[in-house]
Design a protein around this motif. Structure first.
Motif, mmCIF file in Angstrom:
data_model
loop_
_atom_site.group_PDB
_atom_site.id
_atom_site.type_symbol
_atom_site.label_atom_id
_atom_site.label_comp_id
_atom_site.label_asym_id
_atom_site.label_seq_id
_atom_site.Cartn_x
_atom_site.Cartn_y
_atom_site.Cartn_z
ATOM 1 N N ARG A 175 -9.627 3.726 -1.517
ATOM 2 C CA ARG A 175 -8.977 4.754 -0.690
ATOM 3 C C ARG A 175 -7.481 4.833 -0.993
ATOM 4 N NH1 ARG A 175 -11.728 5.010 5.279
ATOM 5 N NH2 ARG A 175 -13.878 4.658 4.630
ATOM 6 N N VAL A 176 -6.880 3.669 -1.254
ATOM 7 C CA VAL A 176 -5.464 3.676 -1.650
ATOM 8 C C VAL A 176 -5.309 4.436 -2.971
ATOM 9 C CG1 VAL A 176 -3.502 2.254 -2.348
ATOM 10 C CG2 VAL A 176 -4.950 1.513 -0.453
ATOM 11 N N ALA A 177 -6.234 4.192 -3.902
ATOM 12 C CA ALA A 177 -6.181 4.887 -5.189
ATOM 13 C C ALA A 177 -6.345 6.394 -5.012
ATOM 14 C CB ALA A 177 -7.259 4.338 -6.119
ATOM 15 N N ILE A 178 -7.217 6.794 -4.107
ATOM 16 C CA ILE A 178 -7.409 8.224 -3.830
ATOM 17 C C ILE A 178 -6.140 8.814 -3.216
ATOM 18 C CG2 ILE A 178 -8.696 9.887 -2.426
ATOM 19 C CD1 ILE A 178 -11.132 8.004 -2.708
ATOM 20 N N ALA A 179 -5.565 8.082 -2.261
ATOM 21 C CA ALA A 179 -4.329 8.562 -1.623
ATOM 22 C C ALA A 179 -3.212 8.701 -2.655
ATOM 23 C CB ALA A 179 -3.915 7.595 -0.516
ATOM 24 N N ARG A 180 -3.135 7.757 -3.590
ATOM 25 C CA ARG A 180 -2.119 7.834 -4.640
ATOM 26 C C ARG A 180 -2.313 9.074 -5.508
ATOM 27 N NH1 ARG A 180 -2.187 2.891 -8.607
ATOM 28 N NH2 ARG A 180 -4.143 3.908 -9.171
ATOM 29 N N SER A 181 -3.566 9.415 -5.794
ATOM 30 C CA SER A 181 -3.836 10.594 -6.629
ATOM 31 C C SER A 181 -3.483 11.891 -5.916
ATOM 32 C CB SER A 181 -5.311 10.613 -7.045
ATOM 33 O OG SER A 181 -6.157 10.936 -5.946
ATOM 34 N N LEU A 182 -3.439 11.840 -4.582
ATOM 35 C CA LEU A 182 -3.199 13.064 -3.796
ATOM 36 C C LEU A 182 -1.745 13.261 -3.388
ATOM 37 C CD1 LEU A 182 -6.289 12.794 -1.413
ATOM 38 C CD2 LEU A 182 -5.936 14.589 -3.114
ATOM 39 N N VAL A 183 -0.928 12.219 -3.522
ATOM 40 C CA VAL A 183 0.388 12.238 -2.889
ATOM 41 C C VAL A 183 1.278 13.352 -3.424
ATOM 42 C CG1 VAL A 183 1.550 10.623 -4.464
ATOM 43 C CG2 VAL A 183 2.208 10.690 -2.054
ATOM 44 N N ASN A 184 1.146 13.711 -4.702
ATOM 45 C CA ASN A 184 1.969 14.781 -5.283
ATOM 46 C C ASN A 184 1.317 16.149 -5.173
ATOM 47 O OD1 ASN A 184 4.423 13.686 -5.984
ATOM 48 N ND2 ASN A 184 3.965 13.440 -8.148
ATOM 49 N N ASP A 185 0.187 16.200 -4.404
ATOM 50 C CA ASP A 185 -0.546 17.458 -4.200
ATOM 51 C C ASP A 185 -0.928 18.118 -5.529
ATOM 52 O OD1 ASP A 185 -1.774 19.522 -2.868
ATOM 53 O OD2 ASP A 185 0.073 20.637 -2.486
ATOM 54 N N PRO A 186 -1.670 17.398 -6.398
ATOM 55 C CA PRO A 186 -2.082 17.992 -7.681
ATOM 56 C C PRO A 186 -3.233 18.983 -7.473
ATOM 57 C CG PRO A 186 -3.056 15.830 -7.460
ATOM 58 C CD PRO A 186 -2.176 16.013 -6.249
ATOM 59 N N GLU A 187 -3.477 19.811 -8.465
ATOM 60 C CA GLU A 187 -4.581 20.779 -8.386
ATOM 61 C C GLU A 187 -5.884 20.190 -8.886
ATOM 62 O OE1 GLU A 187 -3.707 24.649 -10.006
ATOM 63 O OE2 GLU A 187 -1.568 24.368 -9.688
ATOM 64 N N ILE A 188 -5.800 19.116 -9.701
ATOM 65 C CA ILE A 188 -6.993 18.529 -10.307
ATOM 66 C C ILE A 188 -7.019 17.033 -10.023
ATOM 67 C CG2 ILE A 188 -8.253 18.166 -12.473
ATOM 68 C CD1 ILE A 188 -6.567 20.543 -13.606
ATOM 69 N N ILE A 189 -8.144 16.545 -9.488
ATOM 70 C CA ILE A 189 -8.357 15.130 -9.250
ATOM 71 C C ILE A 189 -9.443 14.658 -10.206
ATOM 72 C CG2 ILE A 189 -9.024 13.349 -7.598
ATOM 73 C CD1 ILE A 189 -6.416 14.680 -6.881
ATOM 74 N N ILE A 190 -9.128 13.635 -10.999
ATOM 75 C CA ILE A 190 -10.093 13.059 -11.933
ATOM 76 C C ILE A 190 -10.389 11.635 -11.486
ATOM 77 C CG2 ILE A 190 -10.561 12.436 -14.325
ATOM 78 C CD1 ILE A 190 -8.538 14.545 -15.186
ATOM 79 N N VAL B 59 0.835 -1.213 0.000
ATOM 80 C CA VAL B 59 0.000 0.000 0.000
ATOM 81 C C VAL B 59 0.862 1.252 0.000
ATOM 82 C CG1 VAL B 59 -1.606 1.352 1.405
ATOM 83 C CG2 VAL B 59 -2.005 -1.098 1.056
ATOM 84 N N LEU B 60 1.868 1.275 0.863
ATOM 85 C CA LEU B 60 2.732 2.450 0.969
ATOM 86 C C LEU B 60 3.467 2.704 -0.347
ATOM 87 C CD1 LEU B 60 3.459 4.435 3.279
ATOM 88 C CD2 LEU B 60 5.503 3.067 3.669
ATOM 89 N N GLU B 61 3.955 1.653 -0.979
ATOM 90 C CA GLU B 61 4.690 1.802 -2.237
ATOM 91 C C GLU B 61 3.776 2.213 -3.386
ATOM 92 O OE1 GLU B 61 8.148 -1.550 -1.278
ATOM 93 O OE2 GLU B 61 6.225 -2.124 -2.169
ATOM 94 N N ASN B 62 2.536 1.708 -3.379
ATOM 95 C CA ASN B 62 1.578 2.121 -4.402
ATOM 96 C C ASN B 62 1.278 3.605 -4.307
ATOM 97 O OD1 ASN B 62 -0.004 0.222 -6.366
ATOM 98 N ND2 ASN B 62 0.443 -1.057 -4.582
ATOM 99 N N VAL B 63 1.076 4.091 -3.098
ATOM 100 C CA VAL B 63 0.745 5.509 -2.901
ATOM 101 C C VAL B 63 1.944 6.381 -3.256
ATOM 102 C CG1 VAL B 63 0.138 7.259 -1.178
ATOM 103 C CG2 VAL B 63 -1.023 5.042 -1.187
#
Length: 675
Positions: free
Chosen positions: A152-167, A103-107
């Motif tokens: 939730r892991v997928a959501i955390a992965r999308s947020l890890v780089n602090d993007p401005e847009i989440i799709i 999980v940690l490596e995926n995120v």
């Protein structure tokens, strides 16, 4: 200014050779930070196509998609990569988690691709996972999680780089109602942190939680409605939860990070990886063993020869006259009745004689003046069949090789007795056996042919030459050794003008002797027959060694095909993973680097197994041979080990290049759809 604006966006797909399908028609939209927008429509309406364009996965469109005022359609490869790394975060319907990463490596994958330090990416990944309620699942694999936890892991992965847009593509499609509500609440909180959240869905339940609903049908926007009651409000609390206080500098995937990703995949498929490495090791092992065998035999012959001769003495012979060269021997001749058999030399029987060309005084002076020569010793030798013999009482024994004593012969050549003094000879074991026991000290009659004249003289046996371990003619033929002064006396007694036909140059030391040998060749003289024969043997051994190594090398070709096939299979198996890597900012070069790293590791493991097996088998082989023959024949040299490792790695990397290129060229949209 709006965060994102779409102006007259059109998308076409080829449908047949000349037809184009109009998938998106004049799309005009504008999105701001903090919005929670649902893009809804039936299957085939164009919403997924729109998501791919906004996310930068598909750049083939007409019109403009402006993000912070810049048209992403004009981005080059590097700009597109940075856009996916810093601006966009994807949440996929089927989660698309990489199974061999925890999980940690995926995120942390997106930050790994950006070569962010391990400490920072681990801290960031743990913080985001804690915000989505997964702080107790850091080290679990995806197959150990429920559907809601995977999302939730997928959501955390999308947020890890602090993007401005989440799709998010159908973010609740695989979830039950309770879990879906929890996930939608997380999206609301993400929007409240000031990010633009786009939910691509056909679910009315999801749309009902959104602050804005964009409806698309047949590629056109048919409605765009806002719902103020669902409007989310920014708060510092939400901002601190999902945003980075300081953004680490984005760089490219490092070689070691690629190596780790490749290693983790190989670890997941451990049995297959071991079998591939073992298959590749067979060729490496065979080549090392063949080269070690050749090296060991050559070393044995060289050591044996060095034990038999003095390392500071060089034997020199005159070059053979070209006009006397024949297919058999340059100075061989047959005399007597060709139908008879070799008998007593006094009878007229067929004989074969080989006399070396004698030295002139000028030759002796030239050789004696070579730099590094301390002294020169004259010698005489002849090889004859049916001419030379030795008689003791009524026991007769012919011998073929006659040689004068010199400093070339060492005590290692003596098995019994002493070196001959005046009136004494040294004989080989075969002659000693024909005389009987206690041959040393016995007086014998020696018959020699010198310069076409048969001579007889009485000599005393002083010792036995150790011919059992010799290299050269002495190892095969019966021989006797006599001092040159005695040969001169025999020649003088028979009115023979004796000229030395072999010379021994005593060098100042072993290093000087090497230079002397080179100078002898340069001057056109011939070296030792023993050395020539030994070189012939070593050359033949080298040829056979390389032939056998080449045959063994064919298995390397089979190994390369096997590695190429397995990596092609790996590309197919990891197609979705490739799509995820590209969607999170992975470059083509990063994809190639990951797969080449895997082939590199296969080469390392294959080479290591091959070297290890070769070393073990060489030890076993040497012990068996040593017990039987008292010597060893496998000499595993470090350069063979290095060569084996280099060949294994190069072959594996070359085999992995084509699959890696194919992987890097996969279309991310198609890769993400792959089942």
């Amino acid at each position: 200014m709006a965060l994102m604006t779409l102006k007259n966006v059109n998308k076409y797909y080829l449908s047949g050779s000349d037809l184009r399908f109009h998938a998106l028609k004049n799309i005009n939209l504008s999105f701001n930070k903090g919005e929670l927008v649902s893009i809804i429509g039936e299957s085939g309406s164009g919403k997924s196509t729109l998501m791919n364009l906004i996310g930068g996965l598909d750049r083939d469109f007409e019109g403009e998609i402006l993000v912070d005022g810049v048209n992403i359609g004009t981005y080059n490869e590097n700009q597109r990569v940075m856009y996916n790394k810093e601006k966009i975060g994807f949440v996929f319907q089927s989660f698309n988690l990489i199974p061999h990463l925890n999980v940690l490596e995926n995120v942390a994958l997106a930050m790994t691709l950006s070569n962010v330090s391990k400490k920072i990416r681990v801290e960031r990944a743990k913080k985001i996972l804690a915000e989505v309620g997964l702080e107790k699942h850091y080290y679990k694999k995806p197959n150990q999680l429920s559907g809601g936890q995977k999302q939730r892991v997928a959501i955390a992965r999308s947020l890890v780089n602090d993007p401005e847009i989440i799709i998010a593509d159908e973010p609740t499609g695989a979830l039950d109602s309770e879990t879906a509500d929890q996930v939608l609440q997380i999206f609301s909180e993400i929007a409240a942190s000031g990010k633009l959240v786009l939910l691509v869905t056909h679910s009315e339940r999801v749309a009902a939680r959104s602050s804005r609903i964009v409806t698309i049908a047949d590629g056109s926007i048919i409605s765009d409605q806002e719902y103020p009651e669902n409007q989310v409000y920014h708060s510092k609390e939400h901002l601190s939860r999902f945003s980075l206080t300081s953004r680490p500098k984005n760089r490219n995937l490092s070689f070691f990070a690629a190596m780790k990703l490749a290693f983790l995949n190989m670890k997941e498929k451990f049995s297959r990886s071991v079998l591939i490495a073992l298959g590749g090791s067979i060729g490496i092992m065979s080549i090392i063993l063949m080269l070690s065998l050749g090296s060991g035999v050559n070393a044995y012959l060289t050591n044996l020869m060095q034990e038999q001769v003095n390392p500071v003495v060089s034997e020199v012979r005159m070059p053979e006259p070209e006009e006397q060269e024949t297919s058999n021997s340059s100075t061989s001749e047959i005399t007597g009745d060709p139908t008879g058999m070799p008998m007593d030399p006094a009878q007229n029987s067929p004989v074969m004689r080989n006399d070396n060309v004698p030295f002139e005084q000028s030759d002796l002076e030239t050789l004696e003046n070579i730099d590094g020569v301390a002294s020169l010793e004259k010698g005489y030798s002849t090889f004859s069949l049916g001419n030379n013999s030795i008689m003791y009482n009524d026991r007769y024994r012919s011998f073929m090789n006659f040689i004068t004593m010199s400093s070339m012969i060492t005590t290692a050549n003596l098995s019994e007795g002493e070196f001959p003094q005046e009136g004494e000879i040294l004989i080989t074991q075969g002659i000693a056996d024909s005389i009987g026991e206690d041959s040393i000290g016995k007086e014998v009659t020696v018959t020699l042919m010198m310069d076409g004249v048969i001579t007889e003289t009485d000599m005393v046996i002083s010792g036995i030459f150790a011919s059992s371990d010799a290299v050269g003619p002495t190892a095969v033929f019966d021989s006797i050794y006599m001092n040159y002064a005695d040969v001169e006396a025999i020649a003088q007694a028979n009115d023979i003008e004796l000229q030395p036909n072999v010379v021994y140059l005593v060098a100042e030391d072993a290093q000087a002797n090497a230079r002397v040998k080179e100078e002898i060749k340069t001057l056109g003289y011939q070296g030792s027959a023993m050395e020539s024969i030994a070189k012939l043997f070593t050359d033949m051994i080298d040829i056979f060694t390389y032939i056998l190594a080449g045959v063994a090398g064919l298995s390397l070709f089979v190994s390369a095909i096997m590695i190429l096939t397995v990596l092609y299979i790996s590309v197919v198996e990891r197609t979705q993973e490739i799509g995820v890597i590209k969607a999170t900012g992975g470059r083509k070069k990063d994809i190639r680097r990951i797969f080449v790293s895997e082939s590199f590791l296969i080469g390392v493991f294959s080479g290591s197994f091959g070297v290890g097996f070769a070393y073990i088998l060489s030890i076993i082989g040497n012990r068996v041979v040593e017990q039987q023959f008292g010597t060893t024949i496998f000499l595993v040299e470090y350069q063979f080990i290095v060569m084996g490792m280099v060949i294994s790695i190069l072959l594996s990397v070359i085999a992995g290049l084509l699959p890696s290129v194919c992987a890097s060229r996969l279309d991310p949209v198609e890769a993400l759809r792959h089942e």
